[in-house]
Design a protein around this motif. Structure first.
Motif, mmCIF file in Angstrom:
data_model
loop_
_atom_site.group_PDB
_atom_site.id
_atom_site.type_symbol
_atom_site.label_atom_id
_atom_site.label_comp_id
_atom_site.label_asym_id
_atom_site.label_seq_id
_atom_site.Cartn_x
_atom_site.Cartn_y
_atom_site.Cartn_z
ATOM 1 N N SER A 159 0.824 -1.211 0.000
ATOM 2 C CA SER A 159 0.000 0.000 0.000
ATOM 3 C C SER A 159 0.861 1.265 0.000
ATOM 4 C CB SER A 159 -0.998 0.003 1.159
ATOM 5 O OG SER A 159 -0.368 -0.119 2.384
ATOM 6 N N GLU A 162 0.662 2.274 -3.486
ATOM 7 C CA GLU A 162 -0.709 2.713 -3.742
ATOM 8 C C GLU A 162 -0.918 4.101 -3.174
ATOM 9 O OE1 GLU A 162 -3.342 -0.240 -2.230
ATOM 10 O OE2 GLU A 162 -3.315 -1.367 -4.104
ATOM 11 N N ARG B 48 -11.983 0.735 -2.971
ATOM 12 C CA ARG B 48 -10.829 0.774 -3.879
ATOM 13 C C ARG B 48 -11.259 1.084 -5.316
ATOM 14 N NH1 ARG B 48 -6.085 -1.310 -2.408
ATOM 15 N NH2 ARG B 48 -5.781 -2.342 -4.375
#
Lengths: 264, 355
Positions: A159, A162, B48
């Motif tokens: 992440s 991300e 998401r």
């Protein structure tokens, strides 16, 4: 802490002695003033002086370090790419085979690798010398570099990248700006490991060498055929020192930073 | 009403598994919206997809009227706070917060100003030179929030933002989040599996299960008028009994329930027919326990003291259990394990459920 039993203490002592006594003897006798390797004749550093002024040995050392440095750089670069594929893409067609082939050179007999590479270089008509040794070493140390990079990459929180993307960074730049800096210790570690593996390799080098290109371990090995002198001990001690330094640094650098546990 | 974030028949499958199954939700500007459900219900996948990390299998995501379904994450006006916080370990707190602004190539002076503004708002000014590893959990959480807020996103997405905090800090942070959201007037979408958290912070909640939305409504709506037994039991506690023949007198229903072992009261509704299968649900805090009188007879089987209330589990004569909660008003407790009690409630305390 409970005291280990007598048996445990004895067996660990015996094991460590078996492994390290020969090395200790080698190091001690490198400081021997006598010409005989087995008889102690007082302390002296003369064999180190002799080793350093031995033109042939210095040549060998130069070849070894050059080969090790270049092959380690290639191995780290290729190993990192392989690790990225193995960790990030993960479930692609044939990933089991890919992962297996990545680590196979670790357990493959070096003689087999040596012969196959020799045959390949001959077939392709490549002149054998420092270049072919470097190529061979890069191939063989790459799998170790890949394993080091793989374990670091696997523990890197996906992440992170991300988050970088979420904050406006395109995917490739996110990898460069966030993943790469956090893998820096692993790059150093993989490079040092590849470097030391290449430095002390004898078998692969012997198969893939050509006229005029001898690495230090090859020089030492050929000198032993004419009898062991304390000079060989001295050279071996120097190589040992370099390898130990490389491995210890590699371990320290790749250790998860102690700071990360230091939550205030 | 035009929705600010509009999710239209959105689906996402991973191979044979359907994580999000034809979901449509409209979220208004300035809402604090919760996606609530057990793990694996698809709430994170939905978030998401709004952030742009997952491409929907089908359906449309609209943000402020514009379709963004195929816009990649780095070009969307949404920012996300990750469950792991995902702070960059190699950068200081200040550089972590500035990261997003640097991607937008803002002038240095503006970056500095906006970072110090948000740092002040979240009490991070003294920590700007620290590395994330040197911070406590609560401080890290604030840095993650600051890093997302400094971009002034249209929508802030929060993925289990308080999961890693301990209970006391969590309650405090919940209030802090609500205060920030009101102050900034931003739209927040939060993913959580904690029903208490969702009730505390949200203006509306979507309750999800197995890739579907079961109910959307304000915390009071979903708690008071759950659409199904699942929702009633997921949000807080509920005693649920299957109903049988019902007798109506005025607006009141007297329902014979074999499961409860007697007759129970409820109010008549137009929505639920008492001819098919249906259930009666009543919250523990609305159950009255008396040592004498009428109602469902049972024996106190378990008792637990929870500070603000006393929790009783009653074994009814029918064999079913009934939970009751007495708010602790300081009075002496007159019930103990083994006592025979009669449970009853006001008709309006019970809900009829068709599913």
């Amino acid at each position: 802490m409970p005291q280990p039993s007598l048996f445990n203490r004895l067996s660990i002592f015996a094991g460590l002695t078996f492994l390290y006594l020969p090395i200790v003897v080698l190091v001690v006798y490198s400081f021997n003033a006598s010409r005989l390797v087995t008889v102690w004749g007082g302390f002296s550093a003369q064999w180190y002086t002799a080793a350093i002024s031995n033109q042939s040995m210095v040549e060998g050392a130069k070849v070894s370090f050059l080969v090790a440095a270049i092959s380690a750089t290639f191995a780290t670069a290729l190993g990192s790419l392989a690790a990225i594929v193995a960790v990030r893409i993960r479930r692609f067609r044939g990933h089991h085979i890919f992962n297996g082939m990545l680590v196979a050179p670790m357990v493959m007999p070096e003689v087999v690798m040596g012969v196959s590479m020799l045959l390949m270089f001959v077939t392709l008509g490549i002149d054998r010398g420092p270049v072919t040794i470097t190529l061979a070493h890069a191939t063989f140390t790459m799998c170790f570099a890949a394993v080091v990079m793989q374990s670091r990459l696997a523990e890197l929180d996906p992440s992170l990248e991300e988050a970088a993307r979420d904050l406006g960074c395109p995917p490739f730049l996110a990898f460069i700006k966030v993943a790469v800096p956090n893998m820096a210790p692993a790059f150093v570690s993989a490079w040092l490991l590849s470097f030391t593996l290449s430095l002390d390799d004898l078998v692969l080098s012997s198969f893939t060498t050509g006229p005029g290109a001898s690495t230090l371990p090859m020089k030492v090995y050929s000198q032993i055929k004419f009898g062991v002198t304390p000079e060989v001990n001295a050279i071996s001690t120097i190589i040992l020192g370099v390898v130990v330094f490389g491995l210890v640094t590699s371990r320290i650098v790749s250790r998860p930073s102690a700071k990360s546990n230091l939550a205030v | 009403m035009q929705s600010y974030v509009s999710i239209e028949s959105l689906s996402k499958s991973f191979g044979l598994f359907t994580a999000v199954d034809d979901i449509s939700i409209g979220i208004g500007k300035g809402e604090f919206f919760s996606l609530l459900g057990p793990s694996g219900c698809g709430k994170s996948t939905l978030l998401r997809m709004i952030a742009g990390f997952e491409t929907p299998t089908s359906g449309v995501v609209r943000l402020d009227g514009e379709e963004v379904t195929d816009v990649p994450a780095h070009r969307r006006a949404t920012n996300m706070m990750f469950q792991s916080y995902a702070l960059f370990p190699h950068l200081s707190v200040g550089k972590n917060i500035a990261f997003g602004l640097q991607q937008d190539r803002l002038a240095r002076s503006e970056i500095r100003q906006r970072v110090s503004e948000v740092a002040e708002k979240l009490q991070l000014t003294a920590l700007l030179d620290r590395k994330p590893q040197q911070l406590s959990g609560g401080q890290r959480q604030r840095v993650a929030l600051a890093r997302a807020l400094v971009k002034r996103p249209k929508v802030l997405l929060l993925d289990e933002p308080l999961g890693a905090l301990d209970k006391n800090l969590r309650a405090e942070t919940q209030h802090e989040l609500v205060r920030l959201q009101r102050e900034l007037g931003l739209t927040f979408i939060i993913v959580t599996h904690d029903q208490h958290e969702a009730m505390t912070v949200s203006s509306r909640i979507a309750i999800m299960r197995q890739g579907k939305v079961l109910q959307i409504g304000s915390p009071a709506e979903v708690y008071e008028t759950p659409v199904s037994r699942y929702v009633a039991k997921f949000l807080g506690e509920a005693n649920v009994f299957e109903g049988g023949t019902a007798r109506r007198s005025g607006n009141e229903l007297k329902i014979e329930s074999a499961e409860a072992g007697g007759s129970v009261l409820a109010t008549a509704t137009d929505h639920i027919s008492t001819s098919g299968r249906y259930w009666v649900s009543v919250r523990p805090e609305r159950v009255e326990l008396n040592k004498q009188g009428s109602g469902l007879e049972g024996v106190v089987e378990q008792f637990s003291y929870a500070g603000s209330g006393r929790h009783y589990r009653v074994r009814l004569k029918s064999g079913a259990t009934l939970d009751a909660l007495r708010v602790n008003l300081g009075a002496q407790d007159d019930l103990s394990v083994g006592d025979t009690v009669f449970a009853s409630w006001m008709p309006q305390a019970a809900r009829l459920l068709a599913d």
